[in-house]
Design a protein around this motif. Structure first.
Motif, PDB file in Angstrom:
ATOM      1  N   ASN A   1      83.544  23.026 -12.095  1.00 23.55           N
ATOM      2  CA  ASN A   1      84.780  22.835 -11.642  1.00 23.55           C
ATOM      3  C   ASN A   1      84.980  23.254 -10.158  1.00 23.55           C
ATOM      4  O   ASN A   1      84.505  24.392  -9.984  1.00 23.55           O
ATOM      5  N   ARG A   2      85.480  22.375  -9.356  1.00 21.47           N
ATOM      6  CA  ARG A   2      85.288  22.713  -7.933  1.00 21.47           C
ATOM      7  C   ARG A   2      86.027  24.132  -7.287  1.00 21.47           C
ATOM      8  O   ARG A   2      85.925  24.586  -6.388  1.00 21.47           O
ATOM      9  N   GLN A   3      87.175  24.371  -8.215  1.00 23.12           N
ATOM     10  CA  GLN A   3      87.547  25.853  -8.042  1.00 23.12           C
ATOM     11  C   GLN A   3      87.015  26.966  -7.986  1.00 23.12           C
ATOM     12  O   GLN A   3      86.967  28.000  -7.274  1.00 23.12           O
ATOM     13  N   HIS A   4      85.654  26.898  -8.856  1.00 19.31           N
ATOM     14  CA  HIS A   4      84.779  28.029  -9.019  1.00 19.31           C
ATOM     15  C   HIS A   4      83.475  27.578  -8.722  1.00 19.31           C
ATOM     16  O   HIS A   4      82.539  28.406  -9.106  1.00 19.31           O
ATOM     17  N   ALA A   5      83.095  26.554  -8.016  1.00 21.28           N
ATOM     18  CA  ALA A   5      81.835  26.084  -7.894  1.00 21.28           C
ATOM     19  C   ALA A   5      81.272  27.054  -6.914  1.00 21.28           C
ATOM     20  O   ALA A   5      81.702  27.672  -6.109  1.00 21.28           O
ATOM     21  N   TRP A   6      79.606  27.448  -7.360  1.00 20.20           N
ATOM     22  CA  TRP A   6      78.994  28.113  -6.572  1.00 20.20           C
ATOM     23  C   TRP A   6      79.377  29.598  -6.706  1.00 20.20           C
ATOM     24  O   TRP A   6      79.103  30.549  -5.772  1.00 20.20           O
ATOM     25  N   LYS A   7      79.956  30.084  -7.782  1.00 18.25           N
ATOM     26  CA  LYS A   7      80.365  31.492  -8.031  1.00 18.25           C
ATOM     27  C   LYS A   7      79.455  31.862  -9.464  1.00 18.25           C
ATOM     28  O   LYS A   7      80.138  32.374 -10.265  1.00 18.25           O
ATOM     29  N   ASN A   8      78.118  31.515  -9.624  1.00 21.38           N
ATOM     30  CA  ASN A   8      77.670  31.631 -10.844  1.00 21.38           C
ATOM     31  C   ASN A   8      78.049  31.018 -11.813  1.00 21.38           C
ATOM     32  O   ASN A   8      78.162  31.723 -12.970  1.00 21.38           O
ATOM     33  N   MET A   9      78.770  29.815 -12.023  1.00 21.92           N
ATOM     34  CA  MET A   9      79.066  29.273 -13.183  1.00 21.92           C
ATOM     35  C   MET A   9      78.465  29.184 -14.094  1.00 21.92           C
ATOM     36  O   MET A   9      76.810  28.841 -13.776  1.00 21.92           O
ATOM     37  N   THR A  10      78.616  29.039 -15.517  1.00 20.86           N
ATOM     38  CA  THR A  10      77.625  28.911 -16.356  1.00 20.86           C
ATOM     39  C   THR A  10      76.851  27.422 -16.392  1.00 20.86           C
ATOM     40  O   THR A  10      77.803  26.633 -16.189  1.00 20.86           O
ATOM     41  N   GLN A  11      75.600  27.482 -16.234  1.00 22.83           N
ATOM     42  CA  GLN A  11      74.758  26.263 -16.470  1.00 22.83           C
ATOM     43  C   GLN A  11      74.771  25.579 -15.055  1.00 22.83           C
ATOM     44  O   GLN A  11      74.371  24.335 -14.784  1.00 22.83           O
ATOM     45  N   GLU A  12      75.179  26.136 -13.908  1.00 24.56           N
ATOM     46  CA  GLU A  12      75.505  25.356 -12.672  1.00 24.56           C
ATOM     47  C   GLU A  12      74.122  25.628 -12.119  1.00 24.56           C
ATOM     48  O   GLU A  12      73.351  26.345 -12.207  1.00 24.56           O
ATOM     49  N   ALA A  13      73.712  24.539 -11.378  1.00 20.57           N
ATOM     50  CA  ALA A  13      72.483  24.023 -10.578  1.00 20.57           C
ATOM     51  C   ALA A  13      72.757  23.134  -9.713  1.00 20.57           C
ATOM     52  O   ALA A  13      73.756  22.338  -9.707  1.00 20.57           O
ATOM     53  N   ARG A  14      71.758  22.722  -8.845  1.00 19.05           N
ATOM     54  CA  ARG A  14      71.916  21.553  -7.713  1.00 19.05           C
ATOM     55  C   ARG A  14      71.457  20.587  -8.389  1.00 19.05           C
ATOM     56  O   ARG A  14      70.645  19.819  -7.986  1.00 19.05           O
ATOM     57  N   GLN A  15      72.166  19.963  -9.391  1.00 17.26           N
ATOM     58  CA  GLN A  15      71.924  18.808 -10.156  1.00 17.26           C
ATOM     59  C   GLN A  15      71.984  17.584  -9.619  1.00 17.26           C
ATOM     60  O   GLN A  15      71.100  16.832  -9.727  1.00 17.26           O
ATOM     61  N   PHE A  16      73.015  17.589  -8.624  1.00 15.66           N
ATOM     62  CA  PHE A  16      73.138  16.343  -7.856  1.00 15.66           C
ATOM     63  C   PHE A  16      71.974  16.158  -7.019  1.00 15.66           C
ATOM     64  O   PHE A  16      71.584  14.873  -6.857  1.00 15.66           O
ATOM     65  N   ASP A  17      71.661  17.165  -6.239  1.00 13.84           N
ATOM     66  CA  ASP A  17      70.401  17.060  -5.286  1.00 13.84           C
ATOM     67  C   ASP A  17      69.160  16.762  -5.908  1.00 13.84           C
ATOM     68  O   ASP A  17      68.392  16.173  -5.617  1.00 13.84           O
ATOM     69  N   VAL A  18      68.974  17.362  -7.236  1.00 11.93           N
ATOM     70  CA  VAL A  18      68.146  17.065  -7.977  1.00 11.93           C
ATOM     71  C   VAL A  18      67.824  15.353  -8.420  1.00 11.93           C
ATOM     72  O   VAL A  18      66.841  14.906  -8.320  1.00 11.93           O
TER      73      VAL A  18
ATOM     74  N   GLU B   1      84.510  19.152 -13.607  1.00 10.43           N
ATOM     75  CA  GLU B   1      85.316  19.202 -14.420  1.00 10.43           C
ATOM     76  C   GLU B   1      86.692  19.173 -14.348  1.00 10.43           C
ATOM     77  O   GLU B   1      87.567  18.530 -15.079  1.00 10.43           O
ATOM     78  N   ASP B   2      87.219  19.549 -13.029  1.00 12.96           N
ATOM     79  CA  ASP B   2      88.497  19.627 -12.694  1.00 12.96           C
ATOM     80  C   ASP B   2      89.099  18.075 -12.559  1.00 12.96           C
ATOM     81  O   ASP B   2      90.467  17.764 -12.651  1.00 12.96           O
ATOM     82  N   VAL B   3      88.084  17.290 -12.081  1.00  4.92           N
ATOM     83  CA  VAL B   3      88.503  15.684 -11.978  1.00  4.92           C
ATOM     84  C   VAL B   3      88.576  15.144 -13.551  1.00  4.92           C
ATOM     85  O   VAL B   3      89.589  14.422 -13.642  1.00  4.92           O
ATOM     86  N   ALA B   4      87.935  15.401 -14.400  1.00  5.49           N
ATOM     87  CA  ALA B   4      87.810  14.755 -15.730  1.00  5.49           C
ATOM     88  C   ALA B   4      88.815  15.297 -16.456  1.00  5.49           C
ATOM     89  O   ALA B   4      89.592  14.758 -17.219  1.00  5.49           O
TER      90      ALA B   4
END
Length: 568
Positions: free
Chosen positions: A100-117, A159-162
């Protein structure tokens, strides 16, 4: 509607095959819309296997394979399968959930630089930032996936887009029918280049065609056969190009490169080479040592920058394989005088090779020689069957010894990345792609089956009655054979497995399991598997434990390999 619903609406317009994936909160609206709209979606037990299944589906249909993964491990688990499709030029659309872009990069569960990977592993990566652009992005994904050299396209959906909503206009939802399958947006080589290529071929006495997997992507089989027969030119193929013409055709010289029957010798004798839809990478060129210097080489490929990348060419034909072959034949015109003696070399040499391979193809030794399995499959499988080969051991034996009985993608091997674990999910995707009227057999080692046996449940659930042949040698066979060749007998490290009865495992999973220890019982076991169309069948085939006999070429007990070399 929600962003997830818009995604599903656009997919439905593109007349998709099944989507393979495992859901999570980020994509829940998309899953719900798939249910409501009837977009076929199959739960997979491992996202990597989902990508493999989508890849195999694309190979046998030329339609984009579809796969999804949720935020974090769901997305990153797609990496290996996306790399396979990217390297092999397979059309695929992968949708991943994002934070969710409202909370991205605030230690969201399971968040990683997946797009860059994942970005380096796909042809194009799209992050949906505005809900209203979802229809545009899906159209773009299919256009990129199916045009030029096909490949996977990644769509990241926050998430907020979906979950968000937008008032779409009905006119937003349209699609381009020209992008539903590869090869989309065909292009033709330049006329002057065709004239130069035709001049070289016309004066050659011993020309040879080297066909890669691009022949299948372009559906250039008829054009290739027409050129070969009209001009009297034998055809050799890569592992991915098997079936460019039927392996039983008099002009088929078999596989060339690291493994070869007679093709490498013919390359050495040829006075003009025509390379079609092949990157001339390490395997095809025996680590860049096979192509003879001083012999004119014509290279036809859809990607201009691939030409000359590994091998010097005399004429570059940039364009679609089918169009290029059609134009080249037209440029050549009727041939005056045949190449009867040159063409006659192929069946004569092939017959001699087959005679030399009888020790493997008809072996009665126990534990079973894998060559005997390949001989039985060649004899039993119907012409429209598809053989799926896992990476490594299975791909090498299948690539050298399996014969397709007609042109087309009758042999599916994950040669783009050559990952182990492709056999079962690749079989699932191929079976769904060709339909229940055709039989699909997959080859995998015990190590590869260990990686993917959980998706035997998927095969049963989705009604994919594949026949999975397991090379049970209680080892990582290819690695053990290499250790034997490089470091000598007994020098084995981390290449042995526990002896398992995979037939019992299959039976416990509600499938048909048959253990085969006697080579004379192989035929009956294969027939039993082919006749069972209710569930998947696992043939647990106990094969040689001798690491000196695990590779498919001639008995390699005397093989000497220098450290740093890789001839097999």
């Amino acid at each position: 509607m929600s962003g997830g619903a818009a995604l599903a609406e656009m997919l439905k317009l593109h007349e998709p095959g099944p989507m393979f994936g495992m859901g999570g909160f980020q994509l829940l609206p998309f899953y719900e819309a798939c249910r409501v709209l009837g977009v076929q979606h199959y739960l997979i037990n491992d996202e990597r296997c989902g990508a493999f299944a989508a890849d195999a589906y694309a190979r046998v249909t030329n339609r984009p394979g579809l796969v999804d993964g949720t935020l974090g491990p769901g997305a990153t688990n797609l990496a290996t399968g996306l790399a396979e499709a990217f390297n092999a030029g397979m059309p695929m659309v992968a949708i991943i959930g994002d934070a969710n872009r409202q909370h991205a990069w605030k230690n969201m569960t399971q968040e990683a630089r997946q797009f860059d990977v994942l970005r380096p592993l796909v042809k194009e990566a799209i992050r949906v930032e505005v809900i209203s652009r979802i229809p545009e992005h899906i159209r773009r994904a299919f256009a990129v996936a199916t045009s030029g050299r096909p490949g996977p396209v990644l769509i990241a959906v926050p998430e907020d887009v979906a979950h968000g909503e937008h008032d779409f206009d009905a006119g937003d939802f349209w699609f381009d029918p020209g992008t539903l399958r590869a090869q989309a947006r065909r292009s033709r080589p330049a006329r002057d280049d065709l004239a130069r290529a035709a001049a070289l071929l016309a004066k050659a006495e011993r020309p040879l065609i080297l066909a890669g997997g691009g022949v299948h992507i372009s559906e250039a089989h008829d054009a290739l056969l027409a050129l070969a027969e009209a001009q009297g030119i034998p055809v050799a193929h890569t592992m991915s190009g098997k079936g460019a013409i039927g392996c039983n055709h008099a002009l088929s010289a078999g596989v060339f490169g690291r493994y070869s029957r007679i093709a490498n010798d013919l390359i050495g004798m040829s006075d003009c080479l025509l390379v079609v839809g092949c990157k001339l990478g390490e395997i095809a060129t025996k680590r860049f040592s096979l192509m003879p210097s001083g012999v004119p080489l014509i290279h036809l490929d859809i990607v201009a920058e691939e030409i000359g990348r590994t091998t010097r060419q005399d004429v570059a034909l940039v364009g679609d394989a089918r169009c290029g072959l059609e134009d080249l034949l037209a440029e050549l015109g009727p041939r005056k005088g045949g190449r009867a003696d040159w063409c006659a070399e192929v069946p004569k040499r092939m017959a001699a090779w087959l005679e030399s391979a009888k020790d493997r193809l008809e072996s009665v030794e126990s534990p079973i020689n894998v060559g005997r399995l390949m001989g039985e499959l060649n004899r039993i499988l119907p012409a429209d069957a598809v053989l799926v080969a896992d990476g490594g051991f299975a791909g090498h034996w299948g690539g050298l010894l399996f014969d397709t009985k007609r042109a087309g993608r009758g042999f599916v091997a994950d040669r783009g990345f050559a990952s182990i674990g492709y056999g079962v999910p690749g079989g699932i995707g191929a079976q769904i792609g060709v339909g229940k009227g055709r039989r699909v057999v997959s080859l995998t080692g015990d190590g590869g089956f260990n990686m993917s046996m959980g998706d035997l449940e998927t095969a049963r659930r989705v009604g994919a009655p594949i026949v999975a042949c397991i090379f049970n040698n209680a080892a990582s066979g290819y690695v053990k054979a290499l250790q034997h060749a490089v470091f000598g007998p007994g020098s084995y490290q981390s290449s042995d497995l526990v002896e398992m009865n995979y037939a019992n495992i299959a039976n416990a999973m509600g499938c048909q399991g048959i253990r085969v220890e006697d080579p004379e019982k192989l035929s009956a076991a294969i027939q039993a598997g082919l006749e069972n169309t209710d569930t998947p069948t696992v043939l647990d085939i106990v094969v040689t434990r001798d690491p000196a006999k695990m590779l498919p070429a001639a008995d390699n007990r005397t093989l000497k390999v220098n450290k740093g070399d890789r001839p097999v």
